[in-house]
Design an enzyme around this catalytic site. Structure first.
Site, PDB file in Angstrom:
ATOM      1  N   GLN A 170       0.870  -1.009  -0.209  1.00  0.00           N
ATOM      2  CA  GLN A 170       0.098  -0.163   0.076  1.00  0.00           C
ATOM      3  C   GLN A 170       1.086   1.652   0.214  1.00  0.00           C
ATOM      4  O   GLN A 170       2.020   1.476   1.040  1.00  0.00           O
ATOM      5  CB  GLN A 170      -0.856  -0.104   1.360  1.00  0.00           C
ATOM      6  CG  GLN A 170      -2.174  -1.066   1.039  1.00  0.00           C
ATOM      7  CD  GLN A 170      -3.179  -0.896   0.115  1.00  0.00           C
ATOM      8  OE1 GLN A 170      -3.233  -0.140  -0.512  1.00  0.00           O
ATOM      9  NE2 GLN A 170      -3.928  -1.853   0.251  1.00  0.00           N
TER      10      GLN A 170
ATOM     11  N   CYS B 274      -9.396  -0.277  -4.648  1.00  0.00           N
ATOM     12  CA  CYS B 274      -9.124   0.971  -4.886  1.00  0.00           C
ATOM     13  C   CYS B 274      -9.847   1.679  -6.641  1.00  0.00           C
ATOM     14  O   CYS B 274      -9.269   2.841  -6.420  1.00  0.00           O
ATOM     15  CB  CYS B 274      -7.224   0.912  -5.007  1.00  0.00           C
ATOM     16  SG  CYS B 274      -7.113   0.083  -6.948  1.00  0.00           S
TER      17      CYS B 274
ATOM     18  N   GLU C 197      -9.459   4.235  -1.488  1.00  0.00           N
ATOM     19  CA  GLU C 197     -10.214   2.754  -1.282  1.00  0.00           C
ATOM     20  C   GLU C 197     -10.987   3.104  -0.967  1.00  0.00           C
ATOM     21  O   GLU C 197     -11.616   3.937   0.549  1.00  0.00           O
ATOM     22  CB  GLU C 197      -9.267   2.406  -0.422  1.00  0.00           C
ATOM     23  CG  GLU C 197      -8.185   2.125  -0.703  1.00  0.00           C
ATOM     24  CD  GLU C 197      -7.140   1.396  -2.252  1.00  0.00           C
ATOM     25  OE1 GLU C 197      -7.843   0.419  -1.353  1.00  0.00           O
ATOM     26  OE2 GLU C 197      -6.429   1.255  -2.283  1.00  0.00           O
TER      27      GLU C 197
ATOM     28  N   ASP D 123      -8.705  -7.873  -1.756  1.00  0.00           N
ATOM     29  CA  ASP D 123      -8.088  -6.988  -2.621  1.00  0.00           C
ATOM     30  C   ASP D 123      -7.223  -6.853  -3.887  1.00  0.00           C
ATOM     31  O   ASP D 123      -6.044  -7.316  -4.234  1.00  0.00           O
ATOM     32  CB  ASP D 123      -7.038  -6.472  -1.410  1.00  0.00           C
ATOM     33  CG  ASP D 123      -6.168  -5.106  -1.832  1.00  0.00           C
ATOM     34  OD1 ASP D 123      -6.665  -4.955  -2.456  1.00  0.00           O
ATOM     35  OD2 ASP D 123      -6.079  -5.117  -0.689  1.00  0.00           O
TER      36      ASP D 123
ATOM     37  N   GLU E 290      -1.926 -15.521  -4.833  1.00  0.00           N
ATOM     38  CA  GLU E 290      -1.681 -14.830  -5.192  1.00  0.00           C
ATOM     39  C   GLU E 290      -0.897 -15.447  -6.573  1.00  0.00           C
ATOM     40  O   GLU E 290      -0.229 -16.560  -6.847  1.00  0.00           O
ATOM     41  CB  GLU E 290      -1.056 -13.651  -4.583  1.00  0.00           C
ATOM     42  CG  GLU E 290       0.514 -12.878  -5.326  1.00  0.00           C
ATOM     43  CD  GLU E 290      -0.496 -11.567  -6.036  1.00  0.00           C
ATOM     44  OE1 GLU E 290      -0.423 -11.662  -7.031  1.00  0.00           O
ATOM     45  OE2 GLU E 290      -1.588 -11.267  -5.229  1.00  0.00           O
TER      46      GLU E 290
END
Length: 546
Positions: free
Chosen positions: A365, A495, A538, A467, A415
């Protein structure tokens, strides 16, 4: 012509300038452009690039997709490459669609247009122009707006997204009720960033000609499309930390004394493209320089890298890396290896009492103190319990899952970037967190197999934290989450809610042939300001089904 080397003789300078002129006359960003027709529906820009680059072994300068029209435009370096592309693409069958091509009309080059016109433009050396104001208007457009008003603007923008959701869903059929704001859920007051200036821990700087006519490392005031390639030092930027400014100015000092100048996006000549600087609250500094070898021999490249290494020995930099980029555009750099020339290959950051390592490609971030606020909101929305199995989808380096691990039974992170998974596992080890596992792969491939196994254990609750990148999740990920009966709570971190908007719709739509499983309901949402002085923010959304 300005030359970075004072030893270059006149004839060599003339030859170099003539070569540059020839390149400029023979190339614009649009000359060798084709139109690709009959593309399949529901494909993304990345899939088109993959088709052209990997499957058809083409090397376009740039690709622009118009997905609603099922067409795309690709530009190449030469007539030969253009014809080769048309030959390969014509008749190629992709997802049951036979592709066709035709030559496309070149748009007028914006740089040439700017140079050839008599239109007024700001003179960068004009004493009446406040360059710092122009720059801050460009990179932090809300810098003169009070912080309270900034938060109100961001709340209003997110309220518009939720109202749009209402307009496209049959809320009566879903048994939703609107609150007094006309929203389907509570939209809480935007959470403030603890710091509002000098907060960016990752800055990407361009190289180009500055106001003094010398090579400058900083931000462009305009864009190629605007016909403006001037670069201004970041020293006056309110969101750039002093360490990043110092790193940029040190690199600027090196390039100015180097015989190899910055890359020119008009002629595609030159070498130094960009500088990325990552800083941490613990004062670590990572610098990544992007370098185009052009026609240099390997020996010449090695010599330049050795000079850069010597230049940065004993400086503020914790880590200096170089990435050699042989492509025309910056879009392909992720596939190129990084060469560590000074210091450590990683840097470290502290977040909510945990230590995290950051590698060159790792996502972290952009505003660390505000990220702590964000993760506390996520934790509240997850409502973690000792019997919770937390799914951290698009986990990156594992920051969300690891900060919640002590309050849940198990964390599974997913991921697709292997280096990020390596970082996540290392972060778990360095913080001595045992109840986590990290899986490498695309969420749309991993989740359909993983969710039944997790949900089939019985007795516990499954909570998902999502996310994703700016564009949101692949549709198959949403389908997999809806099918898992045990997954009744999803915390979605966006975002860019406008870009991820279809995900919100698909989570909430009534069950259908495409969307199996009971729909979720949007329960509440909270904006968290990680980007003061800009319009970005966000948004954390809580989806539940009961």
């Amino acid at each position: 012509m300005y030359c970075s080397s004072s030893t270059m003789d006149i004839s060599a300078a003339d030859e170099s300038e003539a070569a540059s002129d020839n390149r400029e006359q023979s190339f614009t960003s649009e000359i060798f452009k084709i139109k690709i027709c009959n593309l399949p529906s529901y494909i993304g820009h990345g899939q088109i690039r993959k088709l052209l680059g990997k499957r058809l072994e083409l090397n376009p300068v740039k690709v622009k997709a118009q997905l609603k029209q099922n067409v795309a435009y690709a530009t190449f370096r030469s007539e030969e490459e253009k014809q080769k592309a048309m030959t390969k693409i014509n008749g190629f069958v992709w997802k049951k669609h036979e592709l066709t091509t035709k030559a496309a009309t070149a748009s007028k080059d914006p740089i040439r247009d700017k140079r050839d016109s008599d239109a007024k433009r700001i003179k960068i050396d004009d004493e009446d122009v406040d360059i710092e104001k122009v720059l801050n208007d460009h990179v932090t457009p809300l810098w003169q707006t009070s912080y309270e008003e900034q938060l109100e603007l961001k709340w209003d923008a997110h309220a518009d997204v939720l109202k749009k959701l209402v307009s496209e869903l049959d809320i009566k059929k879903l048994n939703w009720e609107l609150n007094e704001d006309g929203l389907p859920c509570v939209l809480e007051k935007a959470r403030e960033s603890p710091i509002r200036t000098h907060y960016r821990n990752k800055c990407e700087f361009s190289l180009g000609t500055g106001q003094d006519g010398l090579t400058t490392v900083g931000f462009r005031l305009g864009s190629y499309r605007d016909g403006d390639l001037r670069v201004v030092t970041p020293r006056g930027c309110y969101h750039v930390p002093p360490l990043a400014v110092e790193a940029a100015e040190r690199f600027q000092g090196y390039v100015r004394q180097s015989k190899l100048g910055p890359f020119d996006p008009v002629t595609h000549s030159g070498h130094w493209r960009m500088l990325t600087v990552r800083t941490t609250m613990t004062k670590d500094v990572m610098m990544i320089a992007y370098f185009h070898p052009q026609d240099l021999s390997q020996g010449d490249v090695d010599e330049e890298v050795a000079k850069l290494k010597a230049f940065f020995a004993g400086t503020i930099a914790t880590s200096v890396l170089v990435q050699l980029d042989k492509s025309v555009s910056m879009g392909n750099t992720a596939s190129q290896p990084y060469q560590l020339i000074h210091g450590e290959p990683i840097i470290h950051e502290t977040l909510l009492g945990l230590k995290f390592r950051i590698s060159p490609e790792a996502f972290f971030q952009i505003n660390t103190p505000a990220a702590e606020v964000l993760y506390r909101v996520i934790s509240d929305y997850c409502d973690p319990t000792p019997d919770t199995h937390l799914l951290d989808i698009c986990c990156g380096t594992g920051t969300i899952g690891l900060t919640l691990a002590k309050n849940v039974a198990r964390v599974t992170g997913i991921e697709m970037i292997a280096n990020a998974i390596d970082d996540a596992r290392a972060n778990a080890d360095v913080n001595d967190i045992q109840n986590v596992e990290f899986v490498t792969g695309k969420a749309e491939d991993v989740l359909p197999e993983l969710l039944p196994r997790i949900g089939g254990g019985g007795g516990g609750r499954v909570v998902g934290v999502v996310d994703p990148p700016r564009a949101g999740l692949h549709g198959r990920v949403v389908q997999a989450m809806r099918k898992c009966k045990e997954l009744n709570r999803i915390v979605y971190v966006s975002c860019n809610p406008n870009a991820a908007y279809k995900n919100f719709l698909d989570l909430c739509r009534p069950e259908s042939g495409r969307l199996k499983g009971r729909p979720f309901r949007l329960v509440k949402a909270t904006p968290v300001d990680l980007f003061p002085m800009t319009r970005h923010c966000e948004l954390v959304l809580l989806f539940e089904r009961r």
